[in-house]
Design a protein around this motif. Sequence first.
Motif, PDB file in Angstrom:
ATOM      1  N   SER A   1       0.486 -41.540  -1.164  1.00  0.00           N
ATOM      2  CA  SER A   1       0.165 -42.176  -2.434  1.00  0.00           C
ATOM      3  C   SER A   1      -0.216 -41.128  -3.465  1.00  0.00           C
ATOM      4  CB  SER A   1      -0.987 -43.166  -2.260  1.00  0.00           C
ATOM      5  OG  SER A   1      -2.155 -42.510  -1.810  1.00  0.00           O
ATOM      6  N   VAL A   2       0.053 -41.418  -4.736  1.00  0.00           N
ATOM      7  CA  VAL A   2      -0.234 -40.464  -5.808  1.00  0.00           C
ATOM      8  C   VAL A   2      -1.710 -40.121  -5.848  1.00  0.00           C
ATOM      9  CG1 VAL A   2      -0.140 -40.103  -8.301  1.00  0.00           C
ATOM     10  CG2 VAL A   2       1.733 -41.288  -7.158  1.00  0.00           C
ATOM     11  N   GLU A   3      -2.568 -41.096  -5.560  1.00  0.00           N
ATOM     12  CA  GLU A   3      -4.012 -40.889  -5.685  1.00  0.00           C
ATOM     13  C   GLU A   3      -4.569 -39.911  -4.662  1.00  0.00           C
ATOM     14  OE1 GLU A   3      -2.543 -43.751  -5.389  1.00  0.00           O
ATOM     15  OE2 GLU A   3      -2.893 -44.900  -7.233  1.00  0.00           O
ATOM     16  N   SER A   4      -3.982 -39.839  -3.454  1.00  0.00           N
ATOM     17  CA  SER A   4      -4.616 -39.067  -2.386  1.00  0.00           C
ATOM     18  C   SER A   4      -3.740 -37.993  -1.760  1.00  0.00           C
ATOM     19  CB  SER A   4      -5.075 -40.019  -1.269  1.00  0.00           C
ATOM     20  OG  SER A   4      -3.957 -40.686  -0.689  1.00  0.00           O
TER      21      SER A   4
ATOM     22  N   TRP B   1      -2.226 -35.275  -2.807  1.00  0.00           N
ATOM     23  CA  TRP B   1      -2.531 -33.857  -3.085  1.00  0.00           C
ATOM     24  C   TRP B   1      -3.812 -33.429  -2.381  1.00  0.00           C
ATOM     25  CZ3 TRP B   1       0.250 -30.010  -5.121  1.00  0.00           C
ATOM     26  CH2 TRP B   1      -0.417 -28.816  -5.404  1.00  0.00           C
ATOM     27  N   ARG B   2      -4.824 -34.269  -2.447  1.00  0.00           N
ATOM     28  CA  ARG B   2      -6.088 -33.928  -1.800  1.00  0.00           C
ATOM     29  C   ARG B   2      -5.923 -33.828  -0.285  1.00  0.00           C
ATOM     30  NH1 ARG B   2      -8.584 -38.024  -3.171  1.00  0.00           N
ATOM     31  NH2 ARG B   2      -8.458 -39.211  -1.218  1.00  0.00           N
ATOM     32  N   ASP B   3      -5.226 -34.774   0.316  1.00  0.00           N
ATOM     33  CA  ASP B   3      -5.096 -34.785   1.774  1.00  0.00           C
ATOM     34  C   ASP B   3      -4.241 -33.625   2.284  1.00  0.00           C
ATOM     35  OD1 ASP B   3      -6.623 -37.068   1.888  1.00  0.00           O
ATOM     36  OD2 ASP B   3      -4.900 -38.422   1.867  1.00  0.00           O
TER      37      ASP B   3
ATOM     38  N   CYS C   1       3.883 -45.116  -5.607  1.00  0.00           N
ATOM     39  CA  CYS C   1       3.273 -45.367  -6.910  1.00  0.00           C
ATOM     40  C   CYS C   1       2.780 -46.813  -6.981  1.00  0.00           C
ATOM     41  CB  CYS C   1       4.270 -45.110  -8.034  1.00  0.00           C
ATOM     42  SG  CYS C   1       4.869 -43.404  -8.073  1.00  0.00           S
ATOM     43  N   PRO C   2       1.482 -47.037  -7.205  1.00  0.00           N
ATOM     44  CA  PRO C   2       0.970 -48.408  -7.293  1.00  0.00           C
ATOM     45  C   PRO C   2       1.374 -49.114  -8.582  1.00  0.00           C
ATOM     46  CG  PRO C   2      -0.769 -46.839  -7.756  1.00  0.00           C
ATOM     47  CD  PRO C   2       0.426 -46.037  -7.341  1.00  0.00           C
ATOM     48  N   ASN C   3       1.577 -48.360  -9.639  1.00  0.00           N
ATOM     49  CA  ASN C   3       1.914 -48.939 -10.942  1.00  0.00           C
ATOM     50  C   ASN C   3       3.393 -48.710 -11.214  1.00  0.00           C
ATOM     51  OD1 ASN C   3       2.098 -49.833 -13.558  1.00  0.00           O
ATOM     52  ND2 ASN C   3       0.215 -48.819 -14.246  1.00  0.00           N
TER      53      ASN C   3
ATOM     54  N   CYS D   1       6.890 -42.562 -12.185  1.00  0.00           N
ATOM     55  CA  CYS D   1       6.190 -42.086 -10.984  1.00  0.00           C
ATOM     56  C   CYS D   1       6.447 -40.593 -10.793  1.00  0.00           C
ATOM     57  CB  CYS D   1       6.664 -42.864  -9.757  1.00  0.00           C
ATOM     58  SG  CYS D   1       5.746 -42.434  -8.251  1.00  0.00           S
TER      59      CYS D   1
END
Length: 345
Positions: free
Chosen positions: A116-119, A121-123, A291-293, A298
Amino acid sequence: AVVSTQSTGDHFIRVLAMRDGHTLRCKKQVDGLVTSYKDTDTYRELIRVISESTVGKPIEVNRKEMMAGLRVQILQNVRRTGFGSLRNPTLSVNRLLFSVYIGLLSAVAFYNRPNSVESVWRDKSGLVFLLTIIFSFRYVSAQASLVPLEFEFVAREYKKGLYGLLPYAIARTIVEIPFMFVMPFVTLLSCYFFTGLTVTAGKFFAAFICCVLLTWGSFGLGWFIGASVPNAQIGLLVTGPTCMLFLIFGGFLQNAEGVGSFLTFIKEISWINRAYSFLMVNEFTGLELECPNVTLPCLNGTDLLINAGLDPDSLWFPNVIVMVLFGVFWIIMSVLLMKCKLRFI
């Protein structure tokens, strides 16, 4: 006197044999044999020849002439080191078990992370950073503590003319190469397929090659640290600050613009930074994200790389070149340093 029914060799073996409770008697017999031999014309002639040949001519031993050929020296060092590992496999087993442990720990901590876009990169950047740091610190510390333990034996055998430093360095590198391949492979095999990384043969192979080169650079730097310190304890103490130097000024913990221009070269030569960049480009290039939106455009993995200042086209060059040369440079410096230390022993 020699008994007529026995040979001269059997007589000397019997006379010189050390028997329990007869030590003084045996020593007296040996002293008697030595005294008798010194009274012979053969002994006096031998002493005369030796005296005439060495008067005013100090005996010089050419250490290089005593050595075998380069190929023989390398094979002997490889055989000896390899047999030593087989006779005492504890260190090798511990290194392999640690590789498995790191792989399983990474698999548990980052198990099946979504794209998911939100996580994402961090993960994934967190997983790549973890593997990069552990591989580098672990291998540098292992070599920094092992080299000082070897140096005492190397110095003694070098002085005896058993081998030179070049054959020793080549043999030591050859013996370590299997570990440079096995340890990254075991770690990646334990975590790669369970953490949401892109499962393709090409990307797995590229990640494996990167980890091998990362351990290669760590091997060279660890060898230099070990050659610079007097014992293994100090080698372990020096490892942390040395690696932190490449982390702080390598762009991980501080923005490159905040580092003085005279230290920016550390980022360029940092094998840790190059390995991290390689793994990130390898994973994120062309990665499709969730992408959720759906109403907004995206992003994909390539867009995230560009936003982070990483070049999607810089997978192999210059990252691979820097990691290879980094290891070669420190190995050469290690051999030169050991040669300088041997001159003062």
